[in-house]
Each structure stands twice: as structure tokens, then as C-alpha cells.
Design a protein around this motif. Sequence first.
Motif, PDB file in Angstrom:
ATOM      1  N   GLU A 203       0.804  -1.228   0.000  1.00 58.54           N
ATOM      2  CA  GLU A 203       0.000   0.000   0.000  1.00 58.54           C
ATOM      3  C   GLU A 203       0.833   1.273   0.000  1.00 58.54           C
ATOM      4  O   GLU A 203       0.338   2.339  -0.359  1.00 58.54           O
ATOM      5  CB  GLU A 203      -0.951   0.005   1.194  1.00 58.54           C
ATOM      6  N   TYR A 204       2.103   1.208   0.397  1.00 51.62           N
ATOM      7  CA  TYR A 204       2.934   2.409   0.382  1.00 51.62           C
ATOM      8  C   TYR A 204       3.426   2.758  -1.021  1.00 51.62           C
ATOM      9  O   TYR A 204       3.919   3.852  -1.256  1.00 51.62           O
ATOM     10  CB  TYR A 204       4.155   2.225   1.293  1.00 51.62           C
ATOM     11  N   LYS A 205       3.306   1.817  -1.952  1.00 48.00           N
ATOM     12  CA  LYS A 205       3.855   2.040  -3.284  1.00 48.00           C
ATOM     13  C   LYS A 205       3.188   3.203  -4.018  1.00 48.00           C
ATOM     14  O   LYS A 205       3.735   3.734  -4.968  1.00 48.00           O
ATOM     15  CB  LYS A 205       3.718   0.768  -4.133  1.00 48.00           C
ATOM     16  N   CYS A 206       1.997   3.586  -3.588  1.00 48.10           N
ATOM     17  CA  CYS A 206       1.293   4.674  -4.284  1.00 48.10           C
ATOM     18  C   CYS A 206       1.871   6.039  -3.937  1.00 48.10           C
ATOM     19  O   CYS A 206       1.561   7.022  -4.587  1.00 48.10           O
ATOM     20  CB  CYS A 206      -0.192   4.647  -3.931  1.00 48.10           C
ATOM     21  N   MET A 207       2.703   6.112  -2.903  1.00 50.55           N
ATOM     22  CA  MET A 207       3.217   7.406  -2.453  1.00 50.55           C
ATOM     23  C   MET A 207       4.513   7.724  -3.187  1.00 50.55           C
ATOM     24  O   MET A 207       5.584   7.197  -2.860  1.00 50.55           O
ATOM     25  CB  MET A 207       3.412   7.385  -0.939  1.00 50.55           C
ATOM     26  N   GLU A 208       4.400   8.579  -4.187  1.00 51.61           N
ATOM     27  CA  GLU A 208       5.527   8.841  -5.079  1.00 51.61           C
ATOM     28  C   GLU A 208       6.731   9.464  -4.389  1.00 51.61           C
ATOM     29  O   GLU A 208       7.861   9.307  -4.856  1.00 51.61           O
ATOM     30  CB  GLU A 208       5.078   9.729  -6.236  1.00 51.61           C
ATOM     31  N   HIS A 209       6.531  10.165  -3.286  1.00 48.57           N
ATOM     32  CA  HIS A 209       7.641  10.842  -2.619  1.00 48.57           C
ATOM     33  C   HIS A 209       8.187  10.071  -1.415  1.00 48.57           C
ATOM     34  O   HIS A 209       9.008  10.599  -0.672  1.00 48.57           O
ATOM     35  CB  HIS A 209       7.212  12.240  -2.186  1.00 48.57           C
ATOM     36  N   LEU A 210       7.727   8.835  -1.241  1.00 49.26           N
ATOM     37  CA  LEU A 210       8.210   8.024  -0.123  1.00 49.26           C
ATOM     38  C   LEU A 210       9.582   7.456  -0.434  1.00 49.26           C
ATOM     39  O   LEU A 210       9.793   6.834  -1.473  1.00 49.26           O
ATOM     40  CB  LEU A 210       7.217   6.891   0.159  1.00 49.26           C
ATOM     41  N   HIS A 211      10.527   7.667   0.476  1.00 48.64           N
ATOM     42  CA  HIS A 211      11.893   7.176   0.269  1.00 48.64           C
ATOM     43  C   HIS A 211      12.176   5.920   1.089  1.00 48.64           C
ATOM     44  O   HIS A 211      12.797   4.971   0.600  1.00 48.64           O
ATOM     45  CB  HIS A 211      12.903   8.263   0.657  1.00 48.64           C
ATOM     46  N   ALA A 212      11.739   5.886   2.332  1.00 49.13           N
ATOM     47  CA  ALA A 212      12.038   4.742   3.194  1.00 49.13           C
ATOM     48  C   ALA A 212      11.005   4.634   4.302  1.00 49.13           C
ATOM     49  O   ALA A 212      10.334   5.612   4.653  1.00 49.13           O
ATOM     50  CB  ALA A 212      13.439   4.885   3.797  1.00 49.13           C
TER      51      ALA A 212
ATOM     52  N   THR B 265       6.124  17.329   4.023  1.00 49.16           N
ATOM     53  CA  THR B 265       4.988  16.497   4.432  1.00 49.16           C
ATOM     54  C   THR B 265       3.646  17.115   4.061  1.00 49.16           C
ATOM     55  O   THR B 265       2.681  16.400   3.790  1.00 49.16           O
ATOM     56  CB  THR B 265       5.016  16.251   5.950  1.00 49.16           C
ATOM     57  N   PHE B 266       3.559  18.443   4.045  1.00 49.58           N
ATOM     58  CA  PHE B 266       2.280  19.086   3.789  1.00 49.58           C
ATOM     59  C   PHE B 266       1.909  19.144   2.313  1.00 49.58           C
ATOM     60  O   PHE B 266       0.831  19.613   1.955  1.00 49.58           O
ATOM     61  CB  PHE B 266       2.247  20.482   4.409  1.00 49.58           C
ATOM     62  N   THR B 267       2.792  18.640   1.447  1.00 53.72           N
ATOM     63  CA  THR B 267       2.451  18.548   0.025  1.00 53.72           C
ATOM     64  C   THR B 267       2.590  17.133  -0.513  1.00 53.72           C
ATOM     65  O   THR B 267       2.152  16.852  -1.629  1.00 53.72           O
ATOM     66  CB  THR B 267       3.352  19.477  -0.813  1.00 53.72           C
ATOM     67  N   SER B 268       3.164  16.223   0.272  1.00 55.53           N
ATOM     68  CA  SER B 268       3.458  14.890  -0.263  1.00 55.53           C
ATOM     69  C   SER B 268       2.801  13.736   0.483  1.00 55.53           C
ATOM     70  O   SER B 268       3.029  12.583   0.153  1.00 55.53           O
ATOM     71  CB  SER B 268       4.985  14.658  -0.248  1.00 55.53           C
ATOM     72  N   VAL B 269       1.960  14.028   1.471  1.00 57.49           N
ATOM     73  CA  VAL B 269       1.428  12.936   2.304  1.00 57.49           C
ATOM     74  C   VAL B 269      -0.091  12.793   2.186  1.00 57.49           C
ATOM     75  O   VAL B 269      -0.586  12.005   1.390  1.00 57.49           O
ATOM     76  CB  VAL B 269       1.848  13.101   3.781  1.00 57.49           C
ATOM     77  N   VAL B 270      -0.834  13.545   2.980  1.00 65.85           N
ATOM     78  CA  VAL B 270      -2.280  13.308   3.108  1.00 65.85           C
ATOM     79  C   VAL B 270      -3.005  13.403   1.774  1.00 65.85           C
ATOM     80  O   VAL B 270      -3.831  12.555   1.445  1.00 65.85           O
ATOM     81  CB  VAL B 270      -2.899  14.291   4.123  1.00 65.85           C
ATOM     82  N   ASN B 271      -2.698  14.429   0.986  1.00 65.42           N
ATOM     83  CA  ASN B 271      -3.381  14.590  -0.305  1.00 65.42           C
ATOM     84  C   ASN B 271      -2.952  13.552  -1.328  1.00 65.42           C
ATOM     85  O   ASN B 271      -3.547  13.438  -2.396  1.00 65.42           O
ATOM     86  CB  ASN B 271      -3.153  15.997  -0.859  1.00 65.42           C
ATOM     87  N   LYS B 272      -1.926  12.755  -1.001  1.00 64.39           N
ATOM     88  CA  LYS B 272      -1.437  11.711  -1.900  1.00 64.39           C
ATOM     89  C   LYS B 272      -1.916  10.320  -1.490  1.00 64.39           C
ATOM     90  O   LYS B 272      -1.607   9.337  -2.163  1.00 64.39           O
ATOM     91  CB  LYS B 272       0.098  11.724  -1.937  1.00 64.39           C
TER      92      LYS B 272
ATOM     93  N   CYS C  30      -8.839   7.738   4.800  1.00 64.08           N
ATOM     94  CA  CYS C  30      -7.692   7.895   5.701  1.00 64.08           C
ATOM     95  C   CYS C  30      -7.064   9.279   5.623  1.00 64.08           C
ATOM     96  O   CYS C  30      -6.009   9.525   6.216  1.00 64.08           O
ATOM     97  CB  CYS C  30      -6.626   6.847   5.380  1.00 64.08           C
ATOM     98  N   MET C  31      -7.693  10.207   4.920  1.00 63.16           N
ATOM     99  CA  MET C  31      -7.099  11.529   4.713  1.00 63.16           C
ATOM    100  C   MET C  31      -7.303  12.449   5.908  1.00 63.16           C
ATOM    101  O   MET C  31      -8.073  13.421   5.879  1.00 63.16           O
ATOM    102  CB  MET C  31      -7.669  12.165   3.437  1.00 63.16           C
ATOM    103  N   ALA C  32      -6.594  12.137   6.986  1.00 63.06           N
ATOM    104  CA  ALA C  32      -6.625  12.956   8.203  1.00 63.06           C
ATOM    105  C   ALA C  32      -5.225  12.968   8.796  1.00 63.06           C
ATOM    106  O   ALA C  32      -4.425  12.060   8.550  1.00 63.06           O
ATOM    107  CB  ALA C  32      -7.631  12.384   9.206  1.00 63.06           C
ATOM    108  N   TRP C  33      -4.927  14.011   9.585  1.00 62.82           N
ATOM    109  CA  TRP C  33      -3.586  14.122  10.167  1.00 62.82           C
ATOM    110  C   TRP C  33      -3.660  14.749  11.549  1.00 62.82           C
ATOM    111  O   TRP C  33      -4.692  15.261  11.984  1.00 62.82           O
ATOM    112  CB  TRP C  33      -2.644  14.913   9.251  1.00 62.82           C
ATOM    113  N   TRP C  34      -2.548  14.691  12.251  1.00 62.40           N
ATOM    114  CA  TRP C  34      -2.481  15.155  13.651  1.00 62.40           C
ATOM    115  C   TRP C  34      -1.115  15.764  13.898  1.00 62.40           C
ATOM    116  O   TRP C  34      -0.096  15.224  13.468  1.00 62.40           O
ATOM    117  CB  TRP C  34      -2.711  13.962  14.570  1.00 62.40           C
ATOM    118  N   LYS C  35      -1.118  16.912  14.599  1.00 57.99           N
ATOM    119  CA  LYS C  35       0.138  17.626  14.872  1.00 57.99           C
ATOM    120  C   LYS C  35       0.257  17.935  16.360  1.00 57.99           C
ATOM    121  O   LYS C  35       0.888  18.906  16.762  1.00 57.99           O
ATOM    122  CB  LYS C  35       0.174  18.919  14.045  1.00 57.99           C
TER     123      LYS C  35
END
Length: 227
Positions: free
Chosen positions: A102-111, A131-138, A144-149
Motif C-alpha cells: 500500500e505504500y507504493k502509491c506514495m511517489e515521494h516516499l523514500h524509506a 509532508t504538507f504537500t506529499s502525504v495526506v493529499n497523496k 484515511c485523509m486525516a492528520w495530527w500535529k
Amino acid sequence: MKDFNKLDAFTKYVLSQVDETPVLIANQKTIAKELLNKMEVIDPYAILAGGCPRDWYFNKVANDLDFYVHIKAETMQATELRMKRLGLDISPMSWESNDEHEYKCMEHLHAVWDGVYKGQKFQVMVMNESTFTSVVNKFGSSVCMAWWKGGKVEPTLPFLLSHHMKVIFLKDDYTAKEKHVAKMVARYPDYNVLGYDKFESIKHRFAMKENIYPTDGSIFERLSALT
């Protein structure tokens, strides 16, 4: 502390009816905040996103914590050293060779790194971009499009609309589609599955029905109250 087995029947019954969920979630958030504080030493914009904030939003205990951090490419090789200096014992997770992961869809994931902190499982997703341009919206699916800070859970509009209308919006380019759909359908058996291209039209239809203009922010507030 008294042995539970030595308590009388009525006391056992009363204790068995106590809902421990709020306490368990509070403990998870305490651990998550400690981990987030450590991640922010590496990246001030580190976030917790995905399944955990989703579960917390609905007052459920999460299975694990997924953190996302951005590390510049030229210093990426020092990720493990950084984590260990922060007191975190992590190990690399192999995922690149599995096309269905499931992580393969995230184009900016390195490790991806696995770890356990104070008995809580967590993962660190190292990103090539902010993270604010490469995670939740991707994310591949809207549920699952929610986040916590560190404060309250921050749901996105697709997340709110999904759970209010019981629809899973799935991105067409999601390479782990079959595996993730099976997982989400099992979790939400009464939800329909639609392509993400249907999101905009459904959002507008909902806004028309509720008599709210979809670009003024009120749709978000209305859904937040309804969901």
C-alpha cells in the motif's frame, strides 16, 4: 492493587462495564506527542497521518502510529543515526520490491522504518518532499485523509464527505488498489467504492442539497458537525 479474581461478583461486574477506550486513546496520544516532539527535531513539519488520526477521530484506539518526516536527499543516509540519537530504536522495512504494498502509491516516499516506543508500535515514513504537500493529499483512498500535529485531529474535506456519505473515494493510480480496497471494505462493509474523479461532483451535489456554497468553507464546517 487488589487481585481482580479476589473481588466480589458485583465489583467485578462494575469494573467489567467500564469503558477503557478514552484512557487508552489518551495514553496513545501522550506517546504520540513524545514521538512527534522527537520527529520535529529532524523535521519541524513532521506529522502523524492516516489510520491513527482516522481512528482517534471516531474515538477508537489505533493499531499503530504512522509518522511522516521530510529529510533532504543529501542527508538521507543518516536517518537511522538521527533516530538513535533521539533514543528511538528503529529498523528498516523492506517494501520497494512489493508492487502490491500500500505504500507504493506514495511517489515521494523514500524509506519506511519500524519501531516500538513504550510498548507502542510506530512507523516512520521518510519523504523526499515536504509532508504538507506529499502525504495526506497523496493517500490512495479518502477514508484515511486525516492528520495530527499534537492537538486535535485535522480531517480533510474528502475524509469528512467519505464518512458522512459512506463512500470510499479511491484514486485510479493507486498501485495497491486491490489490497487496500479489500482492507477498507472489510473495515467499512456498508460503504460504496467510487473513483476519486467522482469526488468533486458528489461534493457539489451535497452542497446543493444542504444549500451551502462549496467554496466558502461552510461545507467543511457543516460536515465536521455531521460526521
